[in-house]
Scaffold this motif. Structure first.
Motif, mmCIF file in Angstrom:
data_model
loop_
_atom_site.group_PDB
_atom_site.id
_atom_site.type_symbol
_atom_site.label_atom_id
_atom_site.label_comp_id
_atom_site.label_asym_id
_atom_site.label_seq_id
_atom_site.Cartn_x
_atom_site.Cartn_y
_atom_site.Cartn_z
ATOM 1 N N ILE A 10 0.802 -1.210 0.000
ATOM 2 C CA ILE A 10 0.000 0.000 0.000
ATOM 3 C C ILE A 10 0.846 1.277 0.000
ATOM 4 C CG2 ILE A 10 -0.242 0.099 2.522
ATOM 5 C CD1 ILE A 10 -2.905 0.954 -0.197
ATOM 6 N N ASN A 11 2.144 1.155 0.355
ATOM 7 C CA ASN A 11 3.055 2.315 0.344
ATOM 8 C C ASN A 11 2.505 3.464 1.190
ATOM 9 O OD1 ASN A 11 5.225 3.949 -0.223
ATOM 10 N ND2 ASN A 11 4.640 4.366 -2.337
ATOM 11 N N SER A 12 2.256 3.158 2.450
ATOM 12 C CA SER A 12 1.749 4.056 3.495
ATOM 13 C C SER A 12 0.241 3.886 3.687
ATOM 14 C CB SER A 12 2.057 5.530 3.247
ATOM 15 O OG SER A 12 1.483 6.317 4.297
ATOM 16 N N GLU A 18 -8.170 5.690 2.611
ATOM 17 C CA GLU A 18 -9.442 5.754 1.897
ATOM 18 C C GLU A 18 -9.431 4.895 0.634
ATOM 19 O OE1 GLU A 18 -12.244 6.751 3.154
ATOM 20 O OE2 GLU A 18 -11.076 7.245 4.931
ATOM 21 N N LEU A 19 -8.264 4.729 0.004
ATOM 22 C CA LEU A 19 -8.157 3.778 -1.106
ATOM 23 C C LEU A 19 -8.387 2.357 -0.593
ATOM 24 C CD1 LEU A 19 -5.105 4.961 -3.267
ATOM 25 C CD2 LEU A 19 -7.530 5.463 -3.564
ATOM 26 N N VAL A 20 -7.808 2.061 0.572
ATOM 27 C CA VAL A 20 -8.020 0.740 1.182
ATOM 28 C C VAL A 20 -9.504 0.540 1.477
ATOM 29 C CG1 VAL A 20 -7.530 -0.698 3.200
ATOM 30 C CG2 VAL A 20 -5.694 0.631 2.155
ATOM 31 N N ALA A 21 -10.127 1.563 2.047
ATOM 32 C CA ALA A 21 -11.547 1.461 2.395
ATOM 33 C C ALA A 21 -12.405 1.238 1.150
ATOM 34 C CB ALA A 21 -11.993 2.728 3.128
ATOM 35 N N ASP A 22 -12.121 1.981 0.091
ATOM 36 C CA ASP A 22 -12.893 1.814 -1.149
ATOM 37 C C ASP A 22 -12.725 0.397 -1.696
ATOM 38 O OD1 ASP A 22 -13.697 4.422 -0.951
ATOM 39 O OD2 ASP A 22 -12.329 5.189 -2.486
ATOM 40 N N PHE A 23 -11.489 -0.097 -1.649
ATOM 41 C CA PHE A 23 -11.234 -1.453 -2.139
ATOM 42 C C PHE A 23 -11.981 -2.495 -1.307
ATOM 43 C CE2 PHE A 23 -8.842 -5.402 -1.772
ATOM 44 C CZ PHE A 23 -8.821 -5.820 -3.099
ATOM 45 N N LEU A 24 -11.913 -2.353 0.013
ATOM 46 C CA LEU A 24 -12.577 -3.323 0.882
ATOM 47 C C LEU A 24 -14.088 -3.320 0.681
ATOM 48 C CD1 LEU A 24 -10.548 -2.887 4.202
ATOM 49 C CD2 LEU A 24 -10.378 -4.740 2.541
ATOM 50 N N GLN A 25 -14.649 -2.140 0.505
ATOM 51 C CA GLN A 25 -16.095 -2.057 0.286
ATOM 52 C C GLN A 25 -16.498 -2.655 -1.065
ATOM 53 O OE1 GLN A 25 -16.223 2.235 1.147
ATOM 54 N NE2 GLN A 25 -17.755 1.811 2.711
ATOM 55 N N SER A 26 -15.633 -2.507 -2.055
ATOM 56 C CA SER A 26 -15.938 -2.993 -3.397
ATOM 57 C C SER A 26 -15.711 -4.499 -3.540
ATOM 58 C CB SER A 26 -15.079 -2.247 -4.420
ATOM 59 O OG SER A 26 -15.225 -2.804 -5.699
ATOM 60 N N VAL A 27 -14.547 -4.964 -3.119
ATOM 61 C CA VAL A 27 -14.160 -6.363 -3.359
ATOM 62 C C VAL A 27 -14.568 -7.280 -2.207
ATOM 63 C CG1 VAL A 27 -12.168 -7.881 -3.797
ATOM 64 C CG2 VAL A 27 -12.294 -5.628 -4.878
ATOM 65 N N LEU A 46 -6.898 1.494 12.865
ATOM 66 C CA LEU A 46 -7.771 0.388 13.266
ATOM 67 C C LEU A 46 -9.247 0.772 13.229
ATOM 68 C CD1 LEU A 46 -5.778 -0.962 16.336
ATOM 69 C CD2 LEU A 46 -6.092 -2.140 14.159
ATOM 70 N N LYS A 47 -9.547 1.970 13.713
ATOM 71 C CA LYS A 47 -10.951 2.383 13.819
ATOM 72 C C LYS A 47 -11.648 2.356 12.461
ATOM 73 C CE LYS A 47 -13.887 6.120 15.563
ATOM 74 N NZ LYS A 47 -13.903 7.461 16.215
ATOM 75 N N ARG A 48 -10.953 2.886 11.444
ATOM 76 C CA ARG A 48 -11.552 2.934 10.097
ATOM 77 C C ARG A 48 -11.809 1.528 9.568
ATOM 78 N NH1 ARG A 48 -14.616 3.876 6.739
ATOM 79 N NH2 ARG A 48 -14.359 5.022 4.788
ATOM 80 N N LEU A 49 -10.884 0.628 9.810
ATOM 81 C CA LEU A 49 -11.029 -0.739 9.315
ATOM 82 C C LEU A 49 -12.128 -1.494 10.054
ATOM 83 C CD1 LEU A 49 -7.243 -1.437 8.891
ATOM 84 C CD2 LEU A 49 -8.911 -1.293 7.040
ATOM 85 N N LYS A 50 -12.226 -1.257 11.341
ATOM 86 C CA LYS A 50 -13.274 -1.934 12.111
ATOM 87 C C LYS A 50 -14.662 -1.449 11.704
ATOM 88 C CE LYS A 50 -10.441 -3.340 16.016
ATOM 89 N NZ LYS A 50 -10.214 -3.312 17.477
ATOM 90 N N GLN A 51 -14.757 -0.179 11.291
ATOM 91 C CA GLN A 51 -16.030 0.345 10.785
ATOM 92 C C GLN A 51 -16.474 -0.418 9.536
ATOM 93 O OE1 GLN A 51 -15.024 4.438 10.090
ATOM 94 N NE2 GLN A 51 -15.620 5.116 12.153
ATOM 95 N N LEU A 52 -15.508 -0.964 8.817
ATOM 96 C CA LEU A 52 -15.784 -1.683 7.576
ATOM 97 C C LEU A 52 -15.976 -3.185 7.798
ATOM 98 C CD1 LEU A 52 -13.112 0.173 5.447
ATOM 99 C CD2 LEU A 52 -15.583 0.392 5.181
ATOM 100 N N GLY A 53 -15.903 -3.606 9.053
ATOM 101 C CA GLY A 53 -16.115 -5.015 9.365
ATOM 102 C C GLY A 53 -14.861 -5.842 9.505
ATOM 103 N N TYR A 54 -13.713 -5.184 9.472
ATOM 104 C CA TYR A 54 -12.435 -5.897 9.604
ATOM 105 C C TYR A 54 -11.918 -5.692 11.028
ATOM 106 C CZ TYR A 54 -12.797 -6.579 4.625
ATOM 107 O OH TYR A 54 -13.246 -6.977 3.390
ATOM 108 N N GLU A 257 -6.493 7.876 -7.805
ATOM 109 C CA GLU A 257 -5.889 9.123 -7.335
ATOM 110 C C GLU A 257 -4.891 8.842 -6.218
ATOM 111 O OE1 GLU A 257 -7.223 13.547 -5.674
ATOM 112 O OE2 GLU A 257 -8.739 12.056 -6.238
ATOM 113 N N ARG A 258 -3.687 9.367 -6.354
ATOM 114 C CA ARG A 258 -2.590 9.165 -5.392
ATOM 115 C C ARG A 258 -2.417 7.676 -5.061
ATOM 116 N NH1 ARG A 258 -2.854 13.097 -0.387
ATOM 117 N NH2 ARG A 258 -0.614 12.706 -0.398
ATOM 118 N N PRO A 259 -2.169 6.850 -6.089
ATOM 119 C CA PRO A 259 -2.133 5.406 -5.866
ATOM 120 C C PRO A 259 -0.798 4.937 -5.311
ATOM 121 C CG PRO A 259 -1.603 5.853 -8.134
ATOM 122 C CD PRO A 259 -1.902 7.191 -7.495
ATOM 123 N N SER A 260 -0.796 3.712 -4.816
ATOM 124 C CA SER A 260 0.450 2.988 -4.606
ATOM 125 C C SER A 260 1.010 2.626 -5.973
ATOM 126 C CB SER A 260 0.191 1.716 -3.795
ATOM 127 O OG SER A 260 1.350 0.910 -3.750
#
Length: 271
Positions: A10-12, A18-27, A46-54, A257-260
């Motif tokens: 992920i390179n940071s 938010e790219l991680v969050a979008d990916f998790l919600q999509s895939v 951690l908080k953001r990921l737990k909101q997504l079910g991880y 936008e601003r990808p790894s």
């Protein structure tokens, strides 16, 4: 049980959460293995990921450099961190899934970030390259990376080597470039052979076809030049060879936008 697992340098993680969050919600993978998180454990989002079910996260991070993490919807039975080359540089973490995840037999996932090795492919002149070669040698001799019989293991991550001719845009022009030099390719393939690992990409896609998972930031137009390398790998132990039902490289992620400079690579297994 069907298990979807993604590996992504992920390179940071904080910069690109938010790219991680979008990916998790999509895939919606069950498990996400990250590398180059560049984040100490106490600052991991951690908080953001737990909101997504991880809700289950295994961390091995450090400030500003390296770092690996495994993020999961499924609970772990155990976690482990191994040190290579006597360096505390956060390049490995593993988790065991078992009864807590509803599995009848254990499943071990190893997440690696192999050293990049610098720019000069000479271990005498370049300590970073020497470190990389030693790291690969230690992976080869590491007994926990030698799953035998019915042991169910998955090894993923940014292994920083593109071992086959069509894992790079030009085999001839890359032979003296770190990540595709003959000695690196030989050593990575020796890790694979010693552990009796199956390279999922090359099990499903012929060696004659190009596969890339990384495109340099240096290219003015990465898509037009398409000078990629396959640095991100998913290997399975022989017991899981027939369990793989799908394998995908999300090439489009390189254009976000601003990808790894790496893209997510996903495998689906019946476990």
């Amino acid at each position: 049980m069907r298990l979807t697992l993604t590996t992504w340098n992920i390179n940071s993680v904080r910069l690109r959460i938010e790219l991680v969050a979008d990916f998790l919600q999509s895939v919606q993978p069950d498990v996400l293995c990250l590398q180059e998180t560049k984040c100490p454990d106490d600052a991991f989002p951690l908080k953001r990921l737990k909101q997504l079910g991880y809700e289950h996260v295994a961390l091995n991070g450090q400030k500003g450099y390296h770092g690996v993490a495994i993020v999961s919807k499924l609970p772990f039975d155990a976690t482990d961190i191994r040190v290579f080359c006597d360096k505390l540089d956060s390049r490995h973490i593993s988790v065991a899934f078992g009864a807590k995840a509803g599995l009848a037999a254990p499943l071990i996932v190893h997440d690696f970030y192999v050293p990049a090795g610098g720019d000069i492919p000479d271990p005498e002149a370049n300590p970073k390259f020497a470190h990389k070669l030693s790291f690969l040698d230690e992976m080869k001799s590491c007994e926990p990376l030698h799953p035998r019989g019915d042991a169910r293991h998955i090894l993923v991550g940014d292994l920083n080597v593109a071992p086959h001719e069509n894992d790079v845009w030009s085999h001839k022009q890359m032979l003296k470039i770190v990540s595709h030099t003959p000695i690196e390719c030989e050593k990575l393939l020796a890790v694979q052979s010693e552990g009796n690992w199956i390279d999922v990409a090359r099990e499903r896609i012929p060696l004659s076809e190009k596969i890339y998972t990384w495109w340099s930031y240096r290219a003015a137009d990465w898509a037009a030049s398409n000078r990629g390398r396959r640095l991100d790998h998913i290997w399975v132990s022989s017991a899981l060879k027939d369990a793989v039902s799908d394998y995908q490289v999300l090439r489009d992620a390189r254009g976000w936008e601003r990808p790894s400079d790496h893209v997510p690579v996903t495998v689906v297994l019946d476990v």
